[in-house]
Design a protein around this motif. Structure first.
Motif, short mmCIF file in Angstrom:
data_model
loop_
_atom_site.label_atom_id
_atom_site.label_comp_id
_atom_site.label_asym_id
_atom_site.label_seq_id
_atom_site.Cartn_x
_atom_site.Cartn_y
_atom_site.Cartn_z
N LEU A 86 0.89 -1.58 -0.07
CA LEU A 86 0.26 -0.07 0.04
C LEU A 86 0.83 1.60 0.05
CD1 LEU A 86 -2.92 -0.71 2.45
CD2 LEU A 86 -3.01 -1.12 0.12
N LEU A 87 2.23 1.32 1.08
CA LEU A 87 2.49 2.16 0.39
C LEU A 87 3.45 2.89 -0.91
CD1 LEU A 87 5.10 1.64 4.29
CD2 LEU A 87 3.59 4.20 3.80
N LEU A 88 3.75 1.51 -1.24
CA LEU A 88 4.42 1.80 -2.82
C LEU A 88 3.49 2.75 -3.36
CD1 LEU A 88 7.35 -1.34 -2.72
CD2 LEU A 88 7.73 0.74 -2.02
N LEU A 89 2.31 1.51 -3.84
CA LEU A 89 1.37 2.34 -4.65
C LEU A 89 0.74 3.17 -4.34
CD1 LEU A 89 0.18 1.29 -7.07
CD2 LEU A 89 -1.69 0.14 -6.02
N SER A 90 0.36 3.93 -2.76
CA SER A 90 0.43 5.59 -2.85
C SER A 90 1.27 6.41 -3.28
CB SER A 90 0.52 6.03 -1.09
OG SER A 90 -0.26 4.85 -0.73
N GLY A 91 2.24 6.02 -3.01
CA GLY A 91 3.32 6.45 -3.49
C GLY A 91 3.25 6.67 -5.32
N LEU A 92 3.93 5.62 -5.65
CA LEU A 92 3.47 5.62 -7.11
C LEU A 92 1.84 6.00 -8.10
CD1 LEU A 92 4.95 4.39 -10.01
CD2 LEU A 92 2.91 2.42 -9.42
N LEU A 93 0.99 6.44 -7.14
CA LEU A 93 -0.57 7.18 -7.33
C LEU A 93 -0.67 8.44 -6.60
CD1 LEU A 93 -2.43 3.72 -7.00
CD2 LEU A 93 -1.28 5.14 -9.19
N GLY A 94 0.17 9.15 -5.97
CA GLY A 94 0.51 10.47 -5.17
C GLY A 94 -1.13 10.34 -4.74
N ALA A 95 -1.27 9.39 -3.38
CA ALA A 95 -2.05 9.70 -2.34
C ALA A 95 -1.27 10.03 -0.87
CB ALA A 95 -2.83 7.99 -2.45
N GLU B 160 7.64 -1.03 13.58
CA GLU B 160 7.54 -0.08 11.75
C GLU B 160 7.71 -0.78 10.45
OE1 GLU B 160 9.17 0.11 14.26
OE2 GLU B 160 8.54 1.96 15.59
N PRO B 161 7.15 -0.58 9.69
CA PRO B 161 7.38 -1.10 8.22
C PRO B 161 8.70 -0.93 8.19
CG PRO B 161 5.95 1.09 7.82
CD PRO B 161 5.97 0.84 8.95
N ARG B 162 8.92 -1.86 7.09
CA ARG B 162 10.90 -1.58 6.42
C ARG B 162 11.31 -0.43 5.95
NH1 ARG B 162 11.44 -6.42 2.46
NH2 ARG B 162 12.52 -4.32 1.37
N ALA B 163 12.05 0.54 6.19
CA ALA B 163 12.93 1.37 6.57
C ALA B 163 13.09 1.67 4.87
CB ALA B 163 14.07 1.61 7.65
N ASP B 164 13.91 0.59 4.61
CA ASP B 164 13.82 1.12 2.63
C ASP B 164 12.58 1.13 1.73
OD1 ASP B 164 13.42 -1.54 3.37
OD2 ASP B 164 14.06 -2.23 1.65
N ILE B 165 11.22 0.70 2.26
CA ILE B 165 10.44 0.31 1.32
C ILE B 165 9.69 2.26 1.66
CG2 ILE B 165 7.47 -0.24 1.64
CD1 ILE B 165 8.91 -3.11 1.20
N VAL B 166 9.59 2.67 3.08
CA VAL B 166 9.20 3.71 3.29
C VAL B 166 9.97 4.88 2.26
CG1 VAL B 166 8.80 5.64 5.32
CG2 VAL B 166 8.31 3.07 5.54
N GLN C 87 11.55 4.31 -0.63
CA GLN C 87 10.91 4.47 -1.24
C GLN C 87 10.04 5.31 -1.86
OE1 GLN C 87 11.43 0.22 -2.55
NE2 GLN C 87 11.72 0.32 -4.51
N ALA C 88 8.62 5.00 -0.60
CA ALA C 88 7.88 5.35 -0.88
C ALA C 88 6.96 6.68 -1.30
CB ALA C 88 6.31 4.69 0.01
N ILE C 89 8.15 7.57 -0.20
CA ILE C 89 8.75 9.24 0.32
C ILE C 89 8.81 9.44 -1.11
CG2 ILE C 89 9.56 10.39 1.11
CD1 ILE C 89 9.38 9.08 3.65
N GLU C 90 10.25 8.70 -1.71
CA GLU C 90 10.63 8.93 -3.11
C GLU C 90 9.46 9.38 -4.32
OE1 GLU C 90 12.85 11.03 -3.80
OE2 GLU C 90 12.70 10.57 -6.05
N LEU C 91 8.74 8.09 -4.21
CA LEU C 91 8.00 8.11 -5.31
C LEU C 91 6.54 9.13 -4.61
CD1 LEU C 91 7.55 4.68 -5.52
CD2 LEU C 91 7.92 5.13 -7.53
N ALA C 92 6.41 9.24 -3.57
CA ALA C 92 5.05 10.35 -4.08
C ALA C 92 5.78 12.10 -4.05
CB ALA C 92 4.96 10.19 -1.41
N ARG C 93 7.13 12.14 -3.90
CA ARG C 93 7.58 13.00 -3.51
C ARG C 93 7.42 13.65 -4.87
NH1 ARG C 93 11.09 15.29 -5.65
NH2 ARG C 93 12.87 13.57 -6.27
#
Ligand code: CP
Ligand code: NVA
Length: 316
Positions: free
Chosen positions: A167-176, A187-193, A195-201
């Protein structure tokens, strides 16, 4: 042509996710009108399961049938993946008979190894790292509900697990905008978080990971939760029950969210633990629509992968 896999959300671009949503919407509507194009006519899917399943097994099997193909169930005691026979050997047999592989494994590395050795597409049907088909279903369900996924505000309460990761990765990809609240140490894995932050940005979305469930739900359009102990973590179930006590999605927590907030869960639910009956059975709950949509989105994922990998599909 290089074959395509779906082992993680990041195997897809944003445009491909939207293409799959469109295909799922079309297949769903045509199914309702009794008009199901046989896009996977005579294609065979091997389904490898190291863990139990209701939704994943049924939806992949029914989906292949509806598209004119067939699915073969291979349970833990059938093939002994990596014990009776090595992963590469299993793959090199399967690819002589079938066109696609779906695998539910303990280790995420097992799905990656299957994909690495297979000349045919491999789909992750849940690993300890991700459950990408579920996250695709969940955002498709929100897309149906809201007409868009960009800017949607999703709160995930509970364990930073495979569901949370996808969900984190897809949120990032779709701008949620996704907010996560977990107990400390879960907590979720730091590397995935990261990656998701970078996608969301890149898409004006946002990702926040914290420990306060009330803060996480205060402006949510949807509240999502999952079991506190995932398959394979049964030995930790009692410790986790204590650690997660104040992370239950109950009426008191939901009261902190806007009054029209939606409720989501991938199922199976442990009622009375991570979610109460009152909340999961409420009129705002999308859980059985999510379960239904597993069918439509996975059919679209299989057709997408078959087409992208050069497996001929009926174009009707
Ligand atoms: N949500 C989900 O993947 O359900 P199953 O474990 O029953 O397949
Ligand atoms: N996190 C859960 C999801 C089940 C569909 C598990 O891995 O058991």
């Amino acid at each position: 042509m290089v074959k395509r896999d779906f082992t993680s959300i990041i195997d897809l671009s944003r445009d491909e996710v939207l293409e799959i949503f469109e295909l799922a919407r079309d297949l769903k509507s045509r199914l309702r009108h009794g008009d199901q194009p046989p896009l996977l006519r005579n294609k065979i899917l091997a389904m490898i399961f190291e863990k139990p399943s209701l939704r994943t097994r049924c939806t992949f099997e029914v989906g292949m049938y509806q598209l004119g193909g067939h699915a073969i169930y291979l349970g833990p005691s059938d093939i002994g993946l990596g014990t009776r026979e090595s992963i590469p050997d299993v793959v090199h047999n399967l690819e002589r008979w079938v066109h696609l592989i779906m695998a539910r494994t303990f280790l995420h590395e097992t799905v990656l190894e299957l994909a690495q050795h297979a000349a045919i597409p491999v789909v992750n049907g849940l690993s300890d790292g991700e459950h990408p088909c579920q996250a695709m279903t969940d955002f498709f369900t929100l897309f149906e509900q809201q007409g868009t996924t960009e800017g949607v505000r999703l709160s995930f309460i509970g364990d930073g697990n495979n569901i949370c990761h996808s969900l984190l990765l897809l949120s990032g990809l779709l701008g949620a905008h996704m907010r996560v609240a977990t107990p400390k140490g879960y907590e979720p894995r730091a590397d995935i978080v990261a990656q998701a932050i970078e996608l969301a940005r890149q898409r004006n979305g946002s990702i926040e990971v914290g420990h306060d469930p009330v803060e996480a739900v205060c402006d949510a359009q949807a509240i999502y939760t999952d079991v506190w102990a995932s398959m394979g973590q049964e030995g930790e179930a009692e410790t986790r029950k204590t650690a997660f006590l104040s992370y239950q999605v109950n009426a008191a927590l939901v009261a902190n969210a806007p009054s029209d907030v939606l409720i989501m869960h991938d199922l199976p639910a442990h009622r009375g633990e991570e979610i109460t009956d009152e909340v999961i059975d409420s009129s705002r709950s999308l859980v059985f629509r999510q379960a239904e949509n597993r069918l439509h989105i996975q059919k679209a994922i299989l057709v997408f992968l078959a087409r992208a990998s050069g497996l001929t599909t009926d174009s009707s």
